[in-house]
Design an enzyme around this catalytic site. Structure first.
Site, PDB file in Angstrom:
ATOM      1  N   ASP A   1      -1.653 -18.012   3.278  1.00  0.00           N
ATOM      2  CA  ASP A   1      -1.579 -19.333   2.661  1.00  0.00           C
ATOM      3  C   ASP A   1      -2.876 -20.134   2.784  1.00  0.00           C
ATOM      4  OD1 ASP A   1      -1.618 -20.196   5.296  1.00  0.00           O
ATOM      5  OD2 ASP A   1       0.498 -20.752   5.344  1.00  0.00           O
TER       6      ASP A   1
ATOM      7  N   TYR B   1     -12.401 -19.756   6.743  1.00  0.00           N
ATOM      8  CA  TYR B   1     -12.593 -18.895   7.902  1.00  0.00           C
ATOM      9  C   TYR B   1     -13.979 -18.252   7.933  1.00  0.00           C
ATOM     10  CZ  TYR B   1      -7.762 -19.286   9.450  1.00  0.00           C
ATOM     11  OH  TYR B   1      -6.566 -19.758   9.927  1.00  0.00           O
TER      12      TYR B   1
ATOM     13  N   ARG C   1      -7.535 -23.508  20.341  1.00  0.00           N
ATOM     14  CA  ARG C   1      -6.545 -23.838  19.316  1.00  0.00           C
ATOM     15  C   ARG C   1      -5.130 -23.461  19.762  1.00  0.00           C
ATOM     16  NH1 ARG C   1      -5.213 -27.475  15.694  1.00  0.00           N
ATOM     17  NH2 ARG C   1      -3.998 -26.635  13.951  1.00  0.00           N
TER      18      ARG C   1
END
Length: 465
Positions: A174, A268, A288
Site C-alpha cells: 500500500d 523507501y 520505529r
C-alpha cells in the site's frame, strides 16, 4: 445487490490493521456482499480483543452475515473461503525491534523492510508464508491469496519459486497507494482519479506517469514541479495527519525529486539513496518499532477494548456513521484507527476487482517476462496491472534508464540471495545477500550483523551452514 456472496479470511487477525479492514467490509457490504468472515491468527491472546470487537461490529453493522468466527484453528479458518487477506508478521514486533536495532549498533540502516532488517524479516517471512500457503491450499485450493506481508519483494520471489503456476497468489503493497493519496492533490485530484504507471521492486520503484482517468492527461509533471519547488506541505497539510516519522519521509521525498527530477520515487528509496542521512536520523535506542508499540499498538487495543466495554458501537462516539462518509465507498478518506487509510481500502478494492472481473488497475508484484526489456525476466517487478478473475495482466514498460537498472539489478541480487540462503540453509549466501545490499557493502560488517541475527532468531531461522 450482487447475487453471489463471498467468504473472506483475514490472516493475521490480531494485526492492528484488522479493525480497519473489518469496518471497510461493513462499508462496502452492498457492493461486495459476504456470507462469512473469519479471523485467523496463531496468537490467541493478541487476536482475542480484535475478534470480540468484530463480534460487536458485525452484529450491529453486518447482520446479513451467515457466519463470523475468530480462530487459531487452520481447518476452521481456511475451509470454504474465496479470499485470504494476508498480513502476517513472523516474530511479531519483538523481532522487528531487534531487526532494526542490531544493524544500528554498527552504524548501518535499521529499518523494517530495507537493508539488514529486511533481510532478517525476509528469512522469517519466507518460511512462514510457504507454510501458510500450503495450509490454505489444503482446505481451499482455489481461494485468492492477497498478500500484504512484508518484505513483499522477498516473499514474492519465494512464492514465485515454490508456487510457480498459482496465479491466485498476488503480492501487494500500500505504500505507492499512500504516496498517490498524499500527493495527487498537488494536481487537484484524488488517488482514485488517476491511473499510475510504475516500475521497480517492492519498496524500490518509481512512478513514471499518473494519468487523469477523465482526460487521459499525465499529471505527474505537475507533481514533480511542485515537489522540486519544495514546501508542498503548505498546500497538502500532511503534517496535520501523520506522525513525525512519516512527516520526515514525505518531506524527504521533495529532496529525492530535486536530486532525481524526472520521476517520482517510492519513499523507501531514501534508505538506499541517502543511507548516512537515514542512519543519523534514527534513534538507535528508540526505533520505529518502539513508536509502533507505544502508538498504534496501544491505540488500537484501547479502541477495541472501549467498544468491548460498551458492548456497542452505534450511538457511541465510535459510531461508523460519524467516522466515515457513507457515499464515498470508492475510497474512504477519513482517518481510521490505525491511521492508514490505504491499507484496508486497497486490499478490499483488489478483492472486488477480482470478484467482479472489473479489470481495474493496481500495482502488483509479477514476474518480469518482458515487461521491462532490459531487466532479468525472472525479476519480481512491481508494476501497473489490470486485475480480474484471471489474475494480473501487467502493462508493458519497455527499457528503464541505466541508473535505475543498476540499482534494481543489485537489489534483485540481494533478494535472490536472501531467498536462496533461506531455502538452502546457506550461510555463505546469507552473507553475500547482506554484502550486496547498498546499505551494508562491507563484508566484516555484514558478518557481524548476520551472526547477531542468527543468535537472536533461533527457531525463526533455518540452520545456516
Amino acid at each position: 445487490m450482487n447475487s453471489k456472496r463471498f467468504s473472506i479470511c483475514i490472516v493475521g487477525g490480531g494485526s492492528t490493521y484488522t479493525p480497519d479492514m473489518m469496518e471497510m467490509l461493513c462499508l462496502v457490504k452492498k457492493e461486495f456482499p459476504l456470507r462469512k468472515i473469519v479471523l485467523y491468527d496463531i496468537d490467541e491472546k493478541r487476536q482475542k480483543p480484535i475478534g470480540e470487537f468484530g463480534s460487536i461490529l458485525f452484529q450491529e453493522y453486518y447482520s446479513e452475515l451467515d457466519e463470523y468466527v475468530f480462530t487459531c484453528d487452520k481447518e476452521t479458518a481456511f475451509t470454504d473461503i474465496d479470499f485470504a487477506l494476508v498480513q502476517i508478521r513472523q516474530g511479531g514486533l519483538e523481532m522487528r525491534e531487534l531487526d532494526e536495532k542490531i544493524p544500528l549498533k554498527y552504524g548501518v540502516i535499521g529499518q523494517e523492510t530495507c537493508g539488514p532488517g529486511g533481510f532478517a524479516y525476509g528469512v522469517r517471512s519466507v518460511l512462514g508464508m510457504i507454510e501458510l500457503i500450503h495450509d490454505i491450499r489444503q482446505y481451499s485450493k482455489d481461494a485468492w491469496i492477497l498478500n500484504y506481508s512484508n518484505p513483499a519483494a522477498i516473499v514474492a520471489e519465494a512464492t514465485k519459486r515454490i508456487f510457480p503456476d498459482d496465479y491466485r497468489i498476488l503480492n501487494i503493497c500500500d505504500m505507492p497507494i499512500s504516496i498517490m493519496d498524499i500527493f495527487a492533490p498537488l494536481a487537484g485530484l484524488k488517488r482514485t482519479d488517476v491511473e499510475p504507471r510504475y516500475f521497480g521492486l517492492n519498496h524500490f520503484g518509481w512512478f513514471t506517469h499518473l494519468y487523469n482517468k477523465e482526460t487521459g492527461k499525465d499529471v505527474l509533471p505537475v507533481l514533480l514541479d511542485k515537489l522540486k519547488n519544495g514546501h508542498c506541505d503548505d498546500e497538502l497539510h500532511y503534517t496535520d495527519k501523520n506522525d513525525d516519522y512519516w512527516n520526515f519521509t514525505f518531506k524527504h521525498l521533495e529532496k529525492m525529486v530535486q536530486d532525481y527530477p524526472y520521476s517520482l520515487p517510492n519513499t523507501y528509496l531514501q534508505y538506499y539513496l541517502y543511507p548516512n542521512t537515514m542512519v543519523n536520523h534514527i534513534d538507535p535506542n528508540y526505533t520505529r518499532a518502539n513508536e509502533v508499540i507505544d502508538g498504534r499498538e496501544k491505540r488500537v487495543k484501547e479502541y477495541c477494548q472501549s467498544i468491548i466495554d460498551l458492548h456497542a458501537i452505534r450511538g457511541t462516539q465510535y459510531d461508523l456513521d460519524k467516522k466515515y462518509a457513507q457515499e464515498s465507498h470508492d475510497g474512504i478518506e477519513q482517518a481510521t484507527v490505525a491511521h492508514n487509510d490505504a491499507h484496508a481500502t486497497y486490499i478490499v478494492e483488489l478483492a472486488m476487482s477480482i470478484a467482479y472481473n472489473r479489470k481495474d488497475t493496481f500495482l502488483l508484484m509479477v514476474k518480469n517476462n518482458g515487461i521491462v526489456n532490459n531487466l532479468d525476466d525472472g525479476m519480481m517487478l512491481e508494476v501497473a496491472c489490470q486485475v480480474g478473475n484471471h489474475g494480473a495482466e501487467p502493462f508493458h514498460v519497455g527499457d528503464v534508464p541505466t541508473f535505475e537498472k543498476g540499482l534494481l539489478e543489485g537489489q534483485y541480487a540481494y533478494e535472490k540471495l536472501t531467498v536462496d540462503a533461506t531455502l538452502e540453509g546457506s550461510y555463505q549466501k546469507a552473507l553475500q545477500a547482506l554484502v550486496v545490499n547498498r546499505t551494508v557493502v562491507d563484508t566484516d560488517l555484514a558478518r557481524k550483523i548476520l551472526d547477531d541475527y542468527i543468535s537472536v532468531n533461533k527457531d525463526y531461522f533455518p540452520k545456516l551452514k
